[in-house]
Motif scaffolding. Structure first.
Motif, PDB file in Angstrom:
ATOM      1  N   ILE A  87     -13.428  -0.202 -11.044  1.00  0.00           N
ATOM      2  CA  ILE A  87     -12.630   0.820 -11.728  1.00  0.00           C
ATOM      3  C   ILE A  87     -11.754   1.616 -10.764  1.00  0.00           C
ATOM      4  N   ALA A  88     -12.081   1.574  -9.463  1.00  0.00           N
ATOM      5  CA  ALA A  88     -11.284   2.306  -8.474  1.00  0.00           C
ATOM      6  C   ALA A  88      -9.922   1.670  -8.256  1.00  0.00           C
ATOM      7  N   GLY A  89      -9.837   0.357  -8.493  1.00  0.00           N
ATOM      8  CA  GLY A  89      -8.557  -0.300  -8.319  1.00  0.00           C
ATOM      9  C   GLY A  89      -8.627  -1.550  -7.472  1.00  0.00           C
ATOM     10  N   PHE A  90      -7.476  -2.006  -7.070  1.00  0.00           N
ATOM     11  CA  PHE A  90      -7.319  -3.273  -6.370  1.00  0.00           C
ATOM     12  C   PHE A  90      -6.395  -3.054  -5.187  1.00  0.00           C
ATOM     13  N   ALA A  91      -6.667  -3.753  -4.100  1.00  0.00           N
ATOM     14  CA  ALA A  91      -5.801  -3.657  -2.924  1.00  0.00           C
ATOM     15  C   ALA A  91      -5.540  -5.054  -2.374  1.00  0.00           C
ATOM     16  N   LYS A  92      -4.330  -5.260  -1.881  1.00  0.00           N
ATOM     17  CA  LYS A  92      -4.025  -6.506  -1.169  1.00  0.00           C
ATOM     18  C   LYS A  92      -2.981  -6.210  -0.124  1.00  0.00           C
ATOM     19  N   GLY A  93      -3.014  -7.009   0.920  1.00  0.00           N
ATOM     20  CA  GLY A  93      -2.052  -6.772   1.976  1.00  0.00           C
ATOM     21  C   GLY A  93      -2.245  -7.711   3.133  1.00  0.00           C
ATOM     22  N   GLY A  94      -1.629  -7.346   4.246  1.00  0.00           N
ATOM     23  CA  GLY A  94      -1.717  -8.190   5.423  1.00  0.00           C
ATOM     24  C   GLY A  94      -1.403  -7.401   6.677  1.00  0.00           C
ATOM     25  N   ALA A  95      -1.710  -8.030   7.796  1.00  0.00           N
ATOM     26  CA  ALA A  95      -1.444  -7.403   9.090  1.00  0.00           C
ATOM     27  C   ALA A  95      -1.144  -8.478  10.121  1.00  0.00           C
ATOM     28  N   ALA A  96      -0.263  -8.148  11.045  1.00  0.00           N
ATOM     29  CA  ALA A  96       0.007  -9.021  12.185  1.00  0.00           C
ATOM     30  C   ALA A  96      -0.648  -8.383  13.402  1.00  0.00           C
ATOM     31  N   LEU A  97      -1.491  -9.141  14.082  1.00  0.00           N
ATOM     32  CA  LEU A  97      -2.195  -8.679  15.282  1.00  0.00           C
ATOM     33  C   LEU A  97      -1.612  -9.402  16.484  1.00  0.00           C
ATOM     34  N   LYS A  98      -1.250  -8.644  17.510  1.00  0.00           N
ATOM     35  CA  LYS A  98      -0.723  -9.242  18.739  1.00  0.00           C
ATOM     36  C   LYS A  98      -1.554  -8.766  19.914  1.00  0.00           C
ATOM     37  N   LEU A  99      -1.910  -9.684  20.783  1.00  0.00           N
ATOM     38  CA  LEU A  99      -2.682  -9.377  21.987  1.00  0.00           C
ATOM     39  C   LEU A  99      -1.843  -9.729  23.209  1.00  0.00           C
ATOM     40  N   ALA A 100      -1.883  -8.848  24.210  1.00  0.00           N
ATOM     41  CA  ALA A 100      -1.147  -9.088  25.455  1.00  0.00           C
ATOM     42  C   ALA A 100      -1.947  -8.502  26.613  1.00  0.00           C
ATOM     43  N   VAL A 117      -1.761  -0.985  -3.163  1.00  0.00           N
ATOM     44  CA  VAL A 117      -2.935  -0.560  -3.923  1.00  0.00           C
ATOM     45  C   VAL A 117      -2.516  -0.153  -5.326  1.00  0.00           C
ATOM     46  N   ASN A 118      -3.466  -0.303  -6.271  1.00  0.00           N
ATOM     47  CA  ASN A 118      -3.203   0.166  -7.623  1.00  0.00           C
ATOM     48  C   ASN A 118      -4.487   0.758  -8.192  1.00  0.00           C
ATOM     49  N   GLY A 119      -4.401   1.303  -9.366  1.00  0.00           N
ATOM     50  CA  GLY A 119      -5.557   1.920 -10.005  1.00  0.00           C
ATOM     51  C   GLY A 119      -5.758   3.346  -9.522  1.00  0.00           C
ATOM     52  N   LYS A 120      -6.997   3.819  -9.621  1.00  0.00           N
ATOM     53  CA  LYS A 120      -7.322   5.187  -9.223  1.00  0.00           C
ATOM     54  C   LYS A 120      -6.985   5.447  -7.754  1.00  0.00           C
ATOM     55  N   ILE A 121      -7.102   4.412  -6.938  1.00  0.00           N
ATOM     56  CA  ILE A 121      -6.803   4.566  -5.510  1.00  0.00           C
ATOM     57  C   ILE A 121      -5.353   5.026  -5.331  1.00  0.00           C
ATOM     58  N   ALA A 122      -4.443   4.383  -6.055  1.00  0.00           N
ATOM     59  CA  ALA A 122      -3.022   4.715  -5.929  1.00  0.00           C
ATOM     60  C   ALA A 122      -2.743   6.152  -6.371  1.00  0.00           C
ATOM     61  N   GLN A 123      -3.560   6.670  -7.270  1.00  0.00           N
ATOM     62  CA  GLN A 123      -3.368   8.034  -7.762  1.00  0.00           C
ATOM     63  C   GLN A 123      -3.710   9.084  -6.705  1.00  0.00           C
ATOM     64  N   LEU A 124      -4.429   8.672  -5.660  1.00  0.00           N
ATOM     65  CA  LEU A 124      -4.824   9.618  -4.604  1.00  0.00           C
ATOM     66  C   LEU A 124      -3.635  10.052  -3.756  1.00  0.00           C
ATOM     67  N   GLY A 125      -2.591   9.256  -3.751  1.00  0.00           N
ATOM     68  CA  GLY A 125      -1.406   9.607  -2.984  1.00  0.00           C
ATOM     69  C   GLY A 125      -1.318   8.857  -1.675  1.00  0.00           C
ATOM     70  N   GLN A 126      -0.097   8.574  -1.300  1.00  0.00           N
ATOM     71  CA  GLN A 126       0.172   7.768  -0.111  1.00  0.00           C
ATOM     72  C   GLN A 126      -0.312   8.440   1.168  1.00  0.00           C
ATOM     73  N   ARG A 127      -0.132   9.745   1.276  1.00  0.00           N
ATOM     74  CA  ARG A 127      -0.515  10.447   2.501  1.00  0.00           C
ATOM     75  C   ARG A 127      -2.029  10.343   2.748  1.00  0.00           C
ATOM     76  N   LEU A 128      -2.848  10.584   1.712  1.00  0.00           N
ATOM     77  CA  LEU A 128      -4.303  10.500   1.856  1.00  0.00           C
ATOM     78  C   LEU A 128      -4.737   9.074   2.180  1.00  0.00           C
ATOM     79  N   ILE A 129      -4.161   8.108   1.487  1.00  0.00           N
ATOM     80  CA  ILE A 129      -4.532   6.713   1.734  1.00  0.00           C
ATOM     81  C   ILE A 129      -4.136   6.296   3.146  1.00  0.00           C
ATOM     82  N   ALA A 130      -2.943   6.656   3.578  1.00  0.00           N
ATOM     83  CA  ALA A 130      -2.480   6.295   4.922  1.00  0.00           C
ATOM     84  C   ALA A 130      -3.342   6.955   5.997  1.00  0.00           C
TER      85      ALA A 130
END
Length: 158
Positions: A87-100, A117-130
């Protein structure tokens, strides 16, 4: 649907090969991922996970899968993942990792990530999630640094 962008750099006290191996080891990842309750390595670079997250007032358990792509040992890879928090919602994404190499025997890790993100999570606001996502990433890498330091000390003691 809300997009969250993150990036960061971390200095790790181990060689590129050691860091790359650690970032592909289910036991290391399970120990380092904050709130990780289960992590299982499956075929073809896929990890299945259950992670308990706290985002502000929202506490939920995410079940998800992460796939490693564009493997370039020991220089990095790309992570693609998705998780369902009920019920909190769904998240998907990706990341690029570089090692040097950092020039002092350690490794500089840099990453750029995007999550939707979507659902209740998205309602929390971008600043809090970030900010919460950044704290989770920092805790992950702090734990990884300690683990790599302990392995170095153990190896030197032998």
């Amino acid at each position: 649907m809300m997009a969250v962008l993150l990036s960061g750099n971390y200095s790790l006290p181990a060689s590129q090969a050691e860091v790359y191996a650690a970032l592909n080891d289910a036991d290391v990842l399970r120990e380092c991922i904050p709130g990780c309750e289960e992590l299982e390595a499956r075929a073809d670079g896929i990890f299945a996970a259950v992670v308990r997250l706290e985002l502000g007032p929202l506490k939920t358990r995410f079940r998800g899968k992460v796939r490693l792509e564009d493997l370039d040992p020991p220089n990095g890879y790309r992570i693609i993942g998705e998780g369902d928090g009920g019920i909190a919602g769904f998240a998907k994404g990706g990341a690029a990792l570089k090692l040097a190499p950092d020039g002092e025997g350690g490794t500089l890790l840099s990453y750029e990530a995007e999550a939707n993100v979507n659902g209740k999570i998205a309602q929390l606001g971008q600043r809090l999630i970030a900010s919460t996502s950044k704290k989770i990433a920092d805790r992950f890498f702090e734990t990884l640094v300690k683990r790599l330091q302990n392995e170095t000390v153990t190896a030197e003691a032998k």
